[in-house]
Write an enzyme that holds these catalytic residues in place. Structure first.
Site, PDB file in Angstrom:
ATOM      1  N   SER A 100      41.665  56.130  21.105  1.00 33.72           N
ATOM      2  CA  SER A 100      40.890  57.089  21.894  1.00 33.72           C
ATOM      3  C   SER A 100      40.874  58.459  21.221  1.00 33.72           C
ATOM      4  O   SER A 100      39.917  59.215  21.364  1.00 33.72           O
ATOM      5  CB  SER A 100      41.485  57.203  23.302  1.00 33.72           C
ATOM      6  N   ARG A 118      37.360  24.933  51.265  1.00 33.04           N
ATOM      7  CA  ARG A 118      38.805  24.695  51.459  1.00 33.04           C
ATOM      8  C   ARG A 118      39.175  24.863  52.924  1.00 33.04           C
ATOM      9  O   ARG A 118      38.888  25.893  53.547  1.00 33.04           O
ATOM     10  CB  ARG A 118      39.597  25.696  50.605  1.00 33.04           C
ATOM     11  N   HIS A 158      42.120  31.857  46.306  1.00 33.40           N
ATOM     12  CA  HIS A 158      42.262  30.504  45.766  1.00 33.40           C
ATOM     13  C   HIS A 158      43.691  29.987  45.871  1.00 33.40           C
ATOM     14  O   HIS A 158      43.930  28.797  45.617  1.00 33.40           O
ATOM     15  CB  HIS A 158      41.813  30.463  44.305  1.00 33.40           C
ATOM     16  N   GLY A 182      47.187  28.690  45.125  1.00 32.07           N
ATOM     17  CA  GLY A 182      47.769  28.075  43.936  1.00 32.07           C
ATOM     18  C   GLY A 182      46.750  27.775  42.865  1.00 32.07           C
ATOM     19  O   GLY A 182      47.025  27.894  41.660  1.00 32.07           O
ATOM     20  N   GLU A 207      36.494  50.463  24.446  1.00 31.51           N
ATOM     21  CA  GLU A 207      35.409  51.463  24.554  1.00 31.51           C
ATOM     22  C   GLU A 207      35.888  52.748  25.219  1.00 31.51           C
ATOM     23  O   GLU A 207      35.126  53.429  25.895  1.00 31.51           O
ATOM     24  CB  GLU A 207      34.211  50.898  25.331  1.00 31.51           C
TER      25      GLU A 207
END
Length: 415
Positions: free
Chosen positions: A140, A280, A351, A353, A376
């Site tokens: 940087s 689920r 989610h 596991g 960047e």
């Protein structure tokens, strides 16, 4: 409206051709990228067939003027392309976008001869390019580079070591920063730096080891060694000793692409999290029906739309040549990349596991998102850019690249 002059500065218009282009890229990503994601994670390589298809579609020429063999379009079109690709494979977006870290400084600061010689080949996918600036002790802090170039007759001799150079292995050309003279003073450290075009095959140029980073598998950076590399005098880009502006200006444009990459990551996480939570079941009902899950998905959507608007806004200002585009780019990059990391954490928790199983691809987005916060220009550097812009607008102090310890701000009475 401070720090902006008018509410008109926030206008965003998406041309029909950009939206049509989005659909084309989306089809490309679904057909060629989605099926290879797990393979790329395993092998750390992207199939050459994908690059060939991208070249056939003209993706390497996006945002390059038609007069130099490109497809035209601006940063907004580039952002849309990167976003759609990053929904599936952010690493491939990096593989394509990294060319512009070479293209931009050559187009903006190079000679007409350099533009004609190098840009068309990149636009047509006949050659690839990279940008070699970062070093072990300077990233940087562009002014801190230690690579040197000394003039000998009609050539320059470059010596140094560059680190974290994306696309270096594939690159036919690299734009390399080197110090051609010592800085005149500590407050003018940025002076005395020059940019050079180095071609693959030049004696002394060595693409060394690949750096095994945690994310962006398939497009990871390399170390580049320059050992007495002889470069013709005509390969210097812009004025000798005044390359600092060219380098930081390149990053001003490039960070919009990183923001777009983060937007694509969030989009991918949103869709996967929504689909999974609807499928689920727990306690005999979809987990989407539980507020603990639903609220996380709502928050992901909120951050997604905010990040997308900021990114399109920054790209629009940059395409217009607005003086406020640099500030907007820093804001967009900072917000979008941090939003992507947060969204990845939420998605992993949704989610459960499966969120930490590599084959499901959710934890991969977190690893990729963290990298977008670093390259960047780290987000701390973006915050520095933001505050310096505010200081200039409010107090009229020129934001020269010096430490804030050198700035004397007005007292409350003076304000």
């Amino acid at each position: 409206m401070f720090p902006y002059a008018s509410s008109l500065d926030f206008e965003i218009k998406i041309p029909e051709e950009v939206e049509a282009f989005r659909n084309t890229i989306r089809e490309f990503a679904e057909k060629y990228l989605a099926p290879i994601v797990n393979k790329v994670e395993e092998t750390n390589e992207i199939d050459e067939e994908v690059f060939r298809k991208a070249v056939e579609m003209g993706l390497t020429g996006v945002a390059i003027p038609e007069e130099y063999g490109g497809q035209g379009g601006g940063l907004l079109m580039m952002a849309v392309m990167i976003e759609e690709i990053s929904k599936y494979l952010p690493a491939f977006a990096t593989s394509i976008a990294v060319n512009h870290l070479f293209v931009y400084p050559v187009l903006a600061f190079g000679s007409e001869q350099q533009k004609r010689k190098y840009i068309p080949k990149i636009a047509k996918g006949e050659a690839y390019a990279a940008h070699a600036n970062t070093e072990p002790g300077a990233g940087s802090d562009v002014a801190g580079i230690q690579t040197t170039a000394r003039k000998e007759g009609d050539k320059w001799i470059i010596n140094g070591r560059k680190l974290f150079i994306t696309g270096a292995k594939r690159a036919n050309y690299l734009v390399v920063s080197a110090r051609t003279s010592p800085p005149p003073s500590k407050k003018e450290r940025w002076k005395g730096i020059s940019l050079f075009i180095v071609e693959k095959g030049m004696p002394g140029l060595k693409i060394s080891s690949r750096i095994n980073t945690m994310g962006l598998r398939g497009e990871q950076p390399y170390e580049v060694i320059l050992d007495n590399v002889e470069v013709p005098a005509e390969n210097i880009v812009g004025e000798e000793g005044n390359a600092f502006k060219a380098i930081v200006s390149t990053y001003d444009h490039g960070r919009i692409g990183i923001a777009a990459q983060a937007v694509g990551i969030i989009q991918g996480l949103l869709e996967r999290s929504l689909d999974y939570s609807a499928m689920r079941n727990a306690f005999e009902r979809p987990i989407l029906s539980f507020e603990a899950v639903a609220f996380k998905i709502a928050d992901i959507l909120i951050s997604l739309e905010a990040a997308r608007l900021l990114t399109y806004w920054a790209a629009t200002l940059m395409d217009k040549g607005s003086k406020d585009a640099i500030l907007a780019a820093s804001i967009a990059k900072t917000f979008a990349t941090e939003a992507a990391e947060k969204a990845s954490i939420y998605a992993i928790k949704i989610h459960g596991g499966y969120g930490v199983v590599r084959e499901t691809g959710i934890e991969r987005f977190q690893r990729d998102a963290i990298i977008t916060e670093i390259y960047e220009g780290t987000n701390d550097i973006q915050r520095l850019t933001i505050i310096r812009s505010l200081v200039k607008k409010r107090f009229g102090i020129s934001p020269e690249p010096v430490s804030y310890t050198h700035l004397t701000l007005p007292t409350n009475r003076e304000v």
